[in-house]
Design a protein around this motif. Sequence first.
Motif, PDB file in Angstrom:
ATOM      1  N   UNK A 175       0.881  -0.909  -0.091  1.00 22.77           N
ATOM      2  CA  UNK A 175       0.398   0.212  -0.251  1.00 22.77           C
ATOM      3  C   UNK A 175       0.850   1.299   0.387  1.00 22.77           C
ATOM      4  N   UNK A 176       0.312   2.171  -0.514  1.00 24.42           N
ATOM      5  CA  UNK A 176       0.674   3.771  -0.673  1.00 24.42           C
ATOM      6  C   UNK A 176       1.647   4.015   0.976  1.00 24.42           C
ATOM      7  N   UNK A 177       0.977   3.606   1.678  1.00 17.15           N
ATOM      8  CA  UNK A 177       0.945   4.566   2.922  1.00 17.15           C
ATOM      9  C   UNK A 177       2.567   3.796   3.794  1.00 17.15           C
ATOM     10  N   UNK A 215      -5.155  11.116  -3.045  1.00 16.25           N
ATOM     11  CA  UNK A 215      -4.382  11.361  -1.207  1.00 16.25           C
ATOM     12  C   UNK A 215      -3.175  11.882  -0.984  1.00 16.25           C
ATOM     13  N   UNK A 216      -2.298  12.941  -2.817  1.00 16.09           N
ATOM     14  CA  UNK A 216      -2.008  13.423  -3.306  1.00 16.09           C
ATOM     15  C   UNK A 216      -1.315  13.920  -1.896  1.00 16.09           C
ATOM     16  N   UNK A 217      -1.860  14.680  -1.852  1.00 18.58           N
ATOM     17  CA  UNK A 217      -1.971  16.121  -0.652  1.00 18.58           C
ATOM     18  C   UNK A 217      -1.653  15.614   0.739  1.00 18.58           C
ATOM     19  N   UNK A 218      -1.676  14.382   0.852  1.00 19.56           N
ATOM     20  CA  UNK A 218      -1.753  13.789   2.579  1.00 19.56           C
ATOM     21  C   UNK A 218      -0.208  13.925   2.520  1.00 19.56           C
ATOM     22  N   UNK A 219       0.659  14.217   3.964  1.00 23.55           N
ATOM     23  CA  UNK A 219       1.555  13.912   3.978  1.00 23.55           C
ATOM     24  C   UNK A 219       1.957  12.584   4.788  1.00 23.55           C
ATOM     25  N   UNK A 352       9.010  13.967   7.369  1.00 21.52           N
ATOM     26  CA  UNK A 352       7.077  13.147   6.278  1.00 21.52           C
ATOM     27  C   UNK A 352       7.656  13.647   5.121  1.00 21.52           C
ATOM     28  N   UNK A 353       6.710  12.774   4.511  1.00 18.06           N
ATOM     29  CA  UNK A 353       7.203  12.873   2.752  1.00 18.06           C
ATOM     30  C   UNK A 353       5.043  12.308   2.229  1.00 18.06           C
ATOM     31  N   UNK A 354       4.906  13.433   1.146  1.00 21.05           N
ATOM     32  CA  UNK A 354       3.396  13.468   0.734  1.00 21.05           C
ATOM     33  C   UNK A 354       3.244  12.413  -0.341  1.00 21.05           C
ATOM     34  N   UNK A 355       2.344  11.859  -0.608  1.00 23.29           N
ATOM     35  CA  UNK A 355       2.222  10.858  -1.406  1.00 23.29           C
ATOM     36  C   UNK A 355       2.515  10.933  -2.465  1.00 23.29           C
ATOM     37  N   UNK A 356       2.597  12.671  -2.991  1.00 27.22           N
ATOM     38  CA  UNK A 356       3.316  12.922  -3.826  1.00 27.22           C
ATOM     39  C   UNK A 356       4.716  12.767  -4.458  1.00 27.22           C
ATOM     40  N   UNK A 357       5.213  13.099  -3.083  1.00 34.68           N
ATOM     41  CA  UNK A 357       6.784  13.113  -3.549  1.00 34.68           C
ATOM     42  C   UNK A 357       7.217  11.419  -3.250  1.00 34.68           C
ATOM     43  N   UNK A 751     -12.109  19.269   5.349  1.00 35.77           N
ATOM     44  CA  UNK A 751     -13.141  18.911   4.150  1.00 35.77           C
ATOM     45  C   UNK A 751     -12.708  17.477   3.393  1.00 35.77           C
ATOM     46  N   UNK A 752     -13.194  16.713   2.557  1.00 35.85           N
ATOM     47  CA  UNK A 752     -13.471  15.493   2.061  1.00 35.85           C
ATOM     48  C   UNK A 752     -12.273  14.693   2.162  1.00 35.85           C
ATOM     49  N   UNK A 753     -11.174  16.196   2.618  1.00 36.28           N
ATOM     50  CA  UNK A 753      -9.589  14.772   2.565  1.00 36.28           C
ATOM     51  C   UNK A 753      -8.701  15.110   3.618  1.00 36.28           C
ATOM     52  N   UNK A 754      -9.534  15.693   5.163  1.00 34.96           N
ATOM     53  CA  UNK A 754      -9.227  16.078   6.688  1.00 34.96           C
ATOM     54  C   UNK A 754      -8.702  14.399   7.748  1.00 34.96           C
ATOM     55  N   UNK A 755      -7.872  14.118   6.341  1.00 33.71           N
ATOM     56  CA  UNK A 755      -7.856  12.997   6.905  1.00 33.71           C
ATOM     57  C   UNK A 755      -6.312  12.714   7.819  1.00 33.71           C
TER      58      UNK A 755
END
Length: 766
Positions: A175-177, A215-219, A352-357, A751-755
């Motif tokens: 999984x990405x995480x 999920x790209x923005x989620x660090x 930390x690292x974002x999904x994008x990075x 918002x939606x992605x406040x995860x």
Amino acid sequence: MAEGVRRLLGKPGSVSLQPYIKLLKTIEEREEALRKLSDAELTEVATELGNAELPYDRDDLAELCALGREAARRTLGERPFDTQLIGMMALLDGHVAEMATGEGKTLTGALAAVGFALRGQRVHVLSVNDYLARRDAEWMRPLYTLLGVEVGWISQESTTEERRAAYAADITYASVSELGFDVLRDRLATDVSELVVPEPNVAIIDEADSVLVDEARVPLVLAGAAEPAESDAAMAELVRRLRPGIDYKVDDDGRNVHLTDTGINVVEKALGGVDLFSAEDTTLLSRVNLALHAHALLHRDVHYVVRDGKVRLINESRGRIALLQRWPDGLQAAVEAKEHLTPSETGEVLDSITVQSLVLRYPIRCGMTGTAMAVAEQLREFYELEGAVIAPNKPNIRIDEEDRLYATAEEKEEAVVEKVKEVHATGRPILIGTQDVAESERLAKRLRRAGLECVVLNAKNDAEEAAVIAEAGTYGRITVSTQMAGRGTDIRLGGSDMRDRDRVVKTGGLYVIGYGRYPSSRLDDQLRGRAGRQGDPGGSVFYVSVEDDLITTNLPEAKGYRVSSADGEITDPAWKEMVNHAQRIAEGQLLELHRNTWRYNQIIDVQRSVVLEQRRAVLHEDLGSRQLAVDCPETYQRLVEEVGEEEVARAARLVTLYHLDRGWADHNAFLADLREGIHLRFLGRRDPLDEFNRDAVPAFKGFLDEARARAAEMFEKLEVVDGRLDVAAAGVKRPSTTWTYMVQDQPFSTDLENIVGRVKNLMGRD
Ligand code: ADP
Ligand code: MG
């Protein structure tokens, strides 16, 4: 053939599929020859294909496709369709293949993985969760084995040794995480033998739009041990007494809350006549804000549940409890105080690292999804990826009905219940997609009151959800679920074993009801795509009301509709267009958020890579010793004579890494404060990003010099104990525990992605 080929030809915006289509005939011819070979001979053919470098020339590509097709037929009992081979070739060219739900993307990705692996690339297949990573790896294993490539997978429970073994395989599913957390933990290694994740080569990303866009923005965050947070029970009690609308106001979009002048007076008086805005007492203001945020914006059973004395977050977009997840410390403590719970421990962010990075580390990236074109712009802008639109193997015959629009939420609910009643009477299976868990629960209750038994997918684990969703095509079944729950799982008509398939086909197949449109049309399409898989019959319809969040948030001024019938339905086309308009506004905002994170992270990524490069050189090239030999020549010489070169090198490495890591954690804390501060200082006046960069850039100046100077200072103080250099006595500390979690990058939005995810508590990982 001609008709088939015409259907396959690319859509606007897609890369051209022509070169792939042209190869199909040759592939079929090759396949015939391969049919006659024994298994061992097939493995041989695969090995021979590996005797060259990427990219494949056309001849080898045809051979590879034919080989993959024959191997899949033998091992999985599924002969890949032309569409899957086209998808595979698109992946090998580094594109995102758009293939509808049920078209067989798992196998498509696996065939491409073989292609990369045979040519010496290490392949990471990235899934959206652990359940899918494991399922897909095990499912495809026989294919890989026949073709002589090794496969491994990783889950949250994997030990360090299991992880190393999985990463050592040619193809690794994760999984990405989990991958991100492994990458982060590697950054604490003080010896090369501790490293787990190899250099990135190829990433094949399943559900690419979810991972790369949603999920790209989620660090992903790595934190180190500290003590429990202070409970702010007093503050929680204080804000509980405040009057909504009078003492505080919540913004229309529900993302921000602020005290009114009246509220400020009340709070200041309650705190014994303080001045909330006085310069010395800034912590007081942020404590009030945190408590108020927890009180007014985060709702029990919508954003979190309380279970076993703990706050468990509900991941809104997936509609399930996010195990071991948490909000940023202050907010977590505030919610715990609100619920009268014992505060959990806090930590210091180490990195930390974002999904994008994370994804951008891979020199070769590709992926598959049901909906690529809708995010084509973002895939190009953020990842340099192009989409390849591949038509379904069998034409899609799903009937998508026009939206039904109602004046009020109550009328919409009523209409949905009526519709369910009517459709259910025919035995047709129904899947209702809601916005969040709380809505699922409400609706299920309402359906049950109307005598309609239903299954609700809620906050269970991924494997259980998969099992439930797999049965959603059962005759007479009503399933209520959030949009994302059970994704990746096939819904077969007549139940997972298709026992009642004919009967269900006669009813018209799966009927999908969207209980409100989502913040993007892509999410709508994903829900619809649950029906009509592989040419099955099916239908979909969305029910919307003017009171839906999508409308009230994005078009609050929309007023003056005319109701067309007694049940509150609105049929005016202009009004129905309004719904699309509201959705486009929501999409635009999400894109803006993504861009914004991208911009913030760019500067942080650059700074981090400077530190990481330094770290790499210390670990692999002994940079620490070389520097210290120059910076403190006398001490260095003396110590070498006393304990030997090797021991000095070890100490030099530990001391140097300690100061690099320490410095980076401090810098991280500074950046986090800076961002939060900019948010609190209040939006609007100046460009917050400019503000951020103005302070972030100079704060990093001299970082490496400083770390080096501190290392030298500590090195001078090293003492010899029993023939070893005592680095601990000199002050080198490593965190005793670490844990990892995912954080919404804007802690004060919901918002939606406040995860916020908190996943694991492992140091040394085992
Ligand atoms: P997707 O990820 O595109 O939604 P999956 O990979 O989950 O689809 O596959 C959906 C279903 O189609 C699975 O049950 C799989 O076994 C089946 N399938 C895939 N490829 C083939 C094939 N070539 N022939 C027959 N069945 C296939
Ligand atoms: Mg899939």
